[in-house]
Scaffold this motif. Structure first.
Motif, mmCIF file in Angstrom:
data_model
loop_
_atom_site.group_PDB
_atom_site.id
_atom_site.type_symbol
_atom_site.label_atom_id
_atom_site.label_comp_id
_atom_site.label_asym_id
_atom_site.label_seq_id
_atom_site.Cartn_x
_atom_site.Cartn_y
_atom_site.Cartn_z
ATOM 1 N N SER A 58 0.794 -1.306 -0.052
ATOM 2 C CA SER A 58 -0.040 -0.026 -0.190
ATOM 3 C C SER A 58 0.701 1.248 -0.204
ATOM 4 N N ALA A 59 1.864 1.192 0.738
ATOM 5 C CA ALA A 59 2.768 2.577 0.638
ATOM 6 C C ALA A 59 3.096 3.145 -0.708
ATOM 7 N N ALA A 60 3.302 2.219 -1.547
ATOM 8 C CA ALA A 60 3.788 2.651 -2.794
ATOM 9 C C ALA A 60 2.827 3.621 -3.617
ATOM 10 N N LEU A 61 1.461 3.116 -3.592
ATOM 11 C CA LEU A 61 0.269 3.811 -4.020
ATOM 12 C C LEU A 61 0.170 4.895 -3.220
ATOM 13 N N LEU A 62 0.239 4.882 -1.971
ATOM 14 C CA LEU A 62 -0.253 6.095 -1.161
ATOM 15 C C LEU A 62 0.995 7.232 -1.396
ATOM 16 N N LYS A 63 2.272 6.919 -1.778
ATOM 17 C CA LYS A 63 3.466 7.816 -1.847
ATOM 18 C C LYS A 63 3.092 8.429 -3.070
ATOM 19 N N ALA A 188 10.803 -0.715 -6.893
ATOM 20 C CA ALA A 188 11.818 0.560 -7.028
ATOM 21 C C ALA A 188 10.894 2.163 -6.194
ATOM 22 N N ILE A 189 9.684 1.997 -6.288
ATOM 23 C CA ILE A 189 8.889 3.025 -5.384
ATOM 24 C C ILE A 189 9.512 2.916 -3.959
ATOM 25 N N TYR A 190 9.431 1.911 -3.579
ATOM 26 C CA TYR A 190 9.644 1.852 -1.929
ATOM 27 C C TYR A 190 11.109 2.142 -1.946
ATOM 28 N N ALA A 191 11.984 1.685 -2.782
ATOM 29 C CA ALA A 191 13.645 1.892 -2.531
ATOM 30 C C ALA A 191 13.768 3.499 -2.648
ATOM 31 N N ARG A 192 13.128 3.980 -3.702
ATOM 32 C CA ARG A 192 13.598 5.234 -4.082
ATOM 33 C C ARG A 192 13.017 6.319 -2.898
ATOM 34 N N ALA A 193 11.898 6.174 -2.261
ATOM 35 C CA ALA A 193 11.472 6.769 -1.154
ATOM 36 C C ALA A 193 11.576 6.517 0.153
ATOM 37 N N ASP A 194 12.554 5.333 0.214
ATOM 38 C CA ASP A 194 13.007 4.656 1.376
ATOM 39 C C ASP A 194 11.648 4.420 2.328
ATOM 40 N N LEU A 195 10.577 3.850 1.786
ATOM 41 C CA LEU A 195 9.286 3.606 2.577
ATOM 42 C C LEU A 195 9.434 2.475 3.463
ATOM 43 N N PRO A 196 8.767 2.559 4.648
ATOM 44 C CA PRO A 196 9.000 1.528 5.476
ATOM 45 C C PRO A 196 7.967 0.197 5.036
ATOM 46 N N PRO A 197 8.577 -1.060 5.101
ATOM 47 C CA PRO A 197 7.810 -1.998 4.915
ATOM 48 C C PRO A 197 6.746 -2.503 5.729
ATOM 49 N N HIS A 198 5.848 -3.146 5.511
ATOM 50 C CA HIS A 198 4.511 -3.714 6.596
ATOM 51 C C HIS A 198 5.414 -4.655 7.625
ATOM 52 N N PRO A 199 5.131 -4.269 8.827
ATOM 53 C CA PRO A 199 5.860 -5.085 9.676
ATOM 54 C C PRO A 199 5.766 -6.758 9.600
ATOM 55 N N LEU A 200 4.569 -7.158 9.048
ATOM 56 C CA LEU A 200 4.519 -8.601 8.949
ATOM 57 C C LEU A 200 5.173 -9.328 7.826
ATOM 58 N N LEU A 201 5.687 -8.304 6.821
ATOM 59 C CA LEU A 201 6.043 -9.000 5.621
ATOM 60 C C LEU A 201 7.488 -9.860 5.972
ATOM 61 N N LYS A 202 8.203 -9.304 6.935
ATOM 62 C CA LYS A 202 9.542 -10.250 7.233
ATOM 63 C C LYS A 202 9.035 -11.579 7.980
#
Length: 244
Positions: A58-63, A188-202
């Motif tokens: 979700s963070a990619a679209l929200l960004k 790439a959007i996550y990396a470029r904006a340094d967006l935090p991942p969802h805590p449950l992804l790991k």
């Protein structure tokens, strides 16, 4: 694109919504930013909402949305069965992206007491559970809006494999700005904006919904394989039931 945006502006001035098929043709190869900007131009901020689960992608679209206009209303369906990590992630992204109008919508307590008094409907009838916890609350939340934005992608497969960029959804326009994007573009959007991942992804949750109906996904499975595992169900209903 400029001539089309001018056409959209004229339609808005006249009080008419542009035709969904016309928008889809014009935006078929547009970037997510261009799609959201056109949606904003077509109906205006007060009539446009983005619906987000604040899930693993979700963070990619929200960004992208925040870069266009961080004050576009964001509708978040708080079903009562969400992971605490998802609720915390919502708050993290609101702060990180400067989102100005996030509306957490809950099912009506009277509906829950009438139709799911034991809170076991997710097991006996998951479609009914989704209806009272997601479909009906979303219909209520979208009443003030003429159009909405969501984050479905074609690469997710199933019913999503052929989604257009713009479609008619009952009386509303529905924009799918990530329809054409790849998983690599999202990364790439996550990396470029340094967006935090969802805590449950790991922990192996590649797609996160309500707790009872979400399980971990192995690397060789489809991303959404952990949703309603063991059932034919693949969608909650907000994308298969037309809003009115």
């Amino acid at each position: 694109m400029n001539a089309f945006v001018d056409h959209v502006s004229l339609a808005r001035t006249a009080g008419d919504l542009p035709a969904a098929d016309e928008l889809d043709r014009a935006l078929r190869n547009a970037s997510p930013t261009e799609v959201i900007a056109t949606a904003l131009q077509a109906v205006g901020r007060e009539h446009l909402a983005l619906v987000s689960s604040f899930g693993t992608e979700s963070a990619a679209l929200l960004k992208v949305m925040a870069d266009v206009d961080p004050a576009i209303p964001v509708v978040f369906l708080d079903t009562g069965w969400l992971f605490e990590e998802t609720l915390a992630y919502r708050d993290t992204l609101i702060a990180a992206l400067g989102l100005r109008d996030v509306r957490s919508i809950k099912p009506l307590e009277e509906t829950l007491n009438r139709e799911d008094p034991e809170r076991e409907l997710w097991f006996s009838d998951p479609d009914a559970c989704c209806r009272i916890r997601k479909v009906e609350p979303l219909a209520r939340a979208l009443k003030p809006f003429s159009a909405w934005i969501n984050g479905r992608k074609r690469f997710q497969g199933g019913l999503r494999a052929q989604i257009p960029v713009v479609e008619q959804d009952g009386a509303r326009l529905k924009f799918n700005p990530f329809a054409n994007v790849s998983r690599e573009q999202i990364d790439a959007i996550y990396a470029r904006a340094d967006l935090p991942p969802h805590p449950l992804l790991k922990s192996g949750y590649l797609s996160v919904g309500c707790m009872p109906c979400t399980s971990r996904t192995s690397p060789d499975e489809d991303v959404r394989a952990g949703r309603w595992r063991g059932r034919a169900k693949t969608e909650c209903g907000i994308h298969t039931v037309k809003t009115s």
